[in-house]
Scaffold this motif. Structure first.
Motif, PDB file in Angstrom:
ATOM      1  N   TYR A  41     -51.428  20.238  72.354  1.00  0.00           N
ATOM      2  CA  TYR A  41     -51.431  20.194  70.896  1.00  0.00           C
ATOM      3  C   TYR A  41     -52.682  19.495  70.380  1.00  0.00           C
ATOM      4  CZ  TYR A  41     -46.819  22.161  70.405  1.00  0.00           C
ATOM      5  OH  TYR A  41     -45.765  23.023  70.421  1.00  0.00           O
ATOM      6  N   GLN A  61     -40.885  17.593  67.727  1.00  0.00           N
ATOM      7  CA  GLN A  61     -40.286  18.925  67.699  1.00  0.00           C
ATOM      8  C   GLN A  61     -38.830  18.874  68.148  1.00  0.00           C
ATOM      9  OE1 GLN A  61     -43.100  21.226  70.119  1.00  0.00           O
ATOM     10  NE2 GLN A  61     -43.717  22.310  68.276  1.00  0.00           N
ATOM     11  N   HIS A  62     -38.590  18.186  69.251  1.00  0.00           N
ATOM     12  CA  HIS A  62     -37.225  18.089  69.750  1.00  0.00           C
ATOM     13  C   HIS A  62     -36.314  17.454  68.705  1.00  0.00           C
ATOM     14  CE1 HIS A  62     -33.885  17.357  72.497  1.00  0.00           C
ATOM     15  NE2 HIS A  62     -33.861  16.108  72.049  1.00  0.00           N
ATOM     16  N   VAL A  66     -36.532  21.887  67.301  1.00  0.00           N
ATOM     17  CA  VAL A  66     -37.492  22.898  67.727  1.00  0.00           C
ATOM     18  C   VAL A  66     -37.600  22.866  69.248  1.00  0.00           C
ATOM     19  CG1 VAL A  66     -39.919  23.615  67.664  1.00  0.00           C
ATOM     20  CG2 VAL A  66     -38.812  22.741  65.587  1.00  0.00           C
ATOM     21  N   PRO A  68     -39.867  23.356  72.165  1.00  0.00           N
ATOM     22  CA  PRO A  68     -41.312  23.503  72.393  1.00  0.00           C
ATOM     23  C   PRO A  68     -41.624  24.632  73.365  1.00  0.00           C
ATOM     24  CG  PRO A  68     -40.613  21.203  72.611  1.00  0.00           C
ATOM     25  CD  PRO A  68     -39.366  22.037  72.586  1.00  0.00           C
ATOM     26  N   VAL A 349     -42.656  20.478  59.694  1.00  0.00           N
ATOM     27  CA  VAL A 349     -42.267  21.239  60.876  1.00  0.00           C
ATOM     28  C   VAL A 349     -43.269  22.353  61.129  1.00  0.00           C
ATOM     29  CG1 VAL A 349     -40.397  22.471  62.017  1.00  0.00           C
ATOM     30  CG2 VAL A 349     -39.871  20.742  60.288  1.00  0.00           C
ATOM     31  N   ASN A 353     -45.962  22.530  64.223  1.00  0.00           N
ATOM     32  CA  ASN A 353     -45.916  23.664  65.140  1.00  0.00           C
ATOM     33  C   ASN A 353     -47.246  24.397  65.214  1.00  0.00           C
ATOM     34  OD1 ASN A 353     -43.227  23.079  65.560  1.00  0.00           O
ATOM     35  ND2 ASN A 353     -42.440  24.732  64.279  1.00  0.00           N
ATOM     36  N   PRO A 359     -43.689  27.463  69.412  1.00  0.00           N
ATOM     37  CA  PRO A 359     -42.472  27.018  70.103  1.00  0.00           C
ATOM     38  C   PRO A 359     -41.581  28.189  70.487  1.00  0.00           C
ATOM     39  CG  PRO A 359     -42.306  26.577  67.753  1.00  0.00           C
ATOM     40  CD  PRO A 359     -43.715  27.016  68.010  1.00  0.00           C
ATOM     41  N   ALA A 362     -37.660  27.701  66.678  1.00  0.00           N
ATOM     42  CA  ALA A 362     -37.887  26.705  65.636  1.00  0.00           C
ATOM     43  C   ALA A 362     -36.663  26.583  64.753  1.00  0.00           C
ATOM     44  CB  ALA A 362     -39.098  27.092  64.789  1.00  0.00           C
TER      45      ALA A 362
END
Length: 421
Positions: A41, A61-62, A66, A68, A349, A353, A359, A362
């Motif tokens: 990222y 993300q988690h 989301v 990944p 978000v 991303n 991901p 999402a």
């Protein structure tokens, strides 16, 4: 995060204001790379913050529900050395880690928090925790590099990693001292300038100076919390520094630190940068960290003003600073129960991303987050139970300066990552 080198050290000395840095110290290794590795990222050179920013991005993300990209998780897990540690970045993971690669506690602890939350990486997280325990200092804390002088930021990000891996920080001891003993030593006694705050490290004369980033980190560390937390339930009442640091419980240490932060954001709603030679400017990253720290204790009323300030002002900073900055804002929104899809008009978000590989899945706006607190029993532990085998402000660095004759482990903007530097 210390093998201090007597040779010249490269220190990340200028960052986007407020971009959280783990207590940063970068040496001549690893070799800088301008090409972004697949799965990573952010577009900036990962030399000094690759593992840190990746860990925060995946954890954010988690937290948002989301899933990944597999390649992003594989990249992070693949950065680990055989002994369990992580460096800030390994350009060539086919080459075994050796003495020329500088590993650190902040990168390792951040990776533990992310991999433990994602699940399926029990072998990696256990090996990393074993390494962290092996480099614990005699005062119970950790420095940025193994063997280096302990600091509040590193000690706190490691405490968060221990909890994420199912450990009790109070039981992780060296010479009879736990991480809480180290944090107690760095807590400024009430009645002194900055009373209640945490210092990053003692100065050369043993004095303690309040440091906002160290204080935000110290509050979480004392509470046994990682980067991700939900609002706590501290009893209402007087919010002033109280008690003698030498006898304070971890929660009292956290309470005093939160009192300092609450006072610091009460007037303007944000913390100010303290870069040497620079005029006071808003410190976005530390303000986000302060929101998380205040909320973690349960002081949500005191966190509302800085959260609202971030919603109005932080979008441009995050866009410039990259995935770790977006993650910090996600953690602040999550801790306060705010909608990360509508954060002052910004969809955190979607923006997060977009900084890396798409991901696998999402979450939609309004969906419940995946995990309220990675340190608690939940889906991450369930995933680990199915594991069939092996599988801790740098935010965007603008300038890097040569620092002669010293190995530097210090907080720049006030997680470091840092984090948290």
């Amino acid at each position: 995060m210390n093998v201090r080198r007597s040779a010249a050290a490269l220190a990340a000395a200028t960052v986007v204001l407020g971009a959280a840095v783990p207590a940063v110290a970068a040496t001549a290794s690893p070799t800088p790379s301008t090409a972004r590795p697949a799965g990573l990222y952010g577009t900036g050179d990962p030399t000094y913050d690759g593992v840190w920013r990746q860990s925060l991005a995946l954890l954010a993300q988690h937290t948002l529900g989301v899933a990944p990209a597999d390649e992003a998780v594989t990249w992070l897990a693949g950065q680990q050395c055989a002994n369990g540690s992580f460096a800030a970045f390994r350009a060539d993971t086919a080459k075994p880690c050796d003495a020329n690669l500088t590993v650190d506690t902040n990168s390792t602890a951040a990776a533990v928090q992310a991999l433990a939350a994602l699940g399926g990486h029990r072998a990696e997280t256990q090996k990393a925790v074993d390494w962290l325990k092996s480099v614990q200092n005699a005062d119970g804390g950790w420095g940025y590099f193994p063997g280096g002088a302990g600091d509040a930021n590193s000690t706190s990000v490691v405490a968060g990693a221990l909890v994420a891996a199912g450990q009790r920080p109070a039981e992780v001891r060296k010479a009879g001292k736990s991480p809480y003993d180290a944090l107690r030593r760095l807590s400024i006694p009430c009645g002194r300038p900055g009373g209640g705050a945490f210092a990053y490290q003692p100065d050369k004369k043993g004095g303690l100076a309040a440091n906002a980033d160290a204080t935000a980190a110290g509050v979480l560390g004392a509470l046994g919390k990682g980067f991700v937390t939900t609002a706590g339930k501290a009893p209402q009442g007087d919010r002033a520094c109280a008690g003698s640091s030498a006898s304070l419980t971890p929660e009292q240490l956290a309470r005093n630190g939160a009192a300092h932060l609450a006072g610091a954001v009460a007037e303007d709603g944000y913390l100010k940068s303290v870069l040497p030679g620079a005029s006071d400017q808003p410190d976005y990253g530390n303000t986000a960290d302060a929101v998380v720290a205040l909320a973690a204790l349960g002081w949500t009323e005191q966190a509302k003003k800085p959260l609202a300030w971030l919603e109005r002002n932080a979008a441009g900073w995050a866009k410039q600073s990259g995935p770790a900055a977006y993650a910090q804002l996600v953690f602040a929104a999550h801790a306060m129960g705010a909608d990360p899809h509508a954060f002052g008009g910004t969809d955190l978000v979607a923006q997060l991303n977009a900084t890396g590989p798409a991901p696998r899945a999402a979450a939609r706006a309004g969906d419940a987050t995946a995990s309220a607190d990675p340190g608690k029993a939940g889906d991450s532990k369930k995933a680990d139970s199915d594991d069939s085998g092996p599988s801790y402000s740098l935010w965007l660095v603008i300038g890097v300066f040569l620092v002669v004759g010293v190995g530097i482990g210090f907080l720049i903007s006030g997680r470091g990552r840092k984090r948290r530097p």
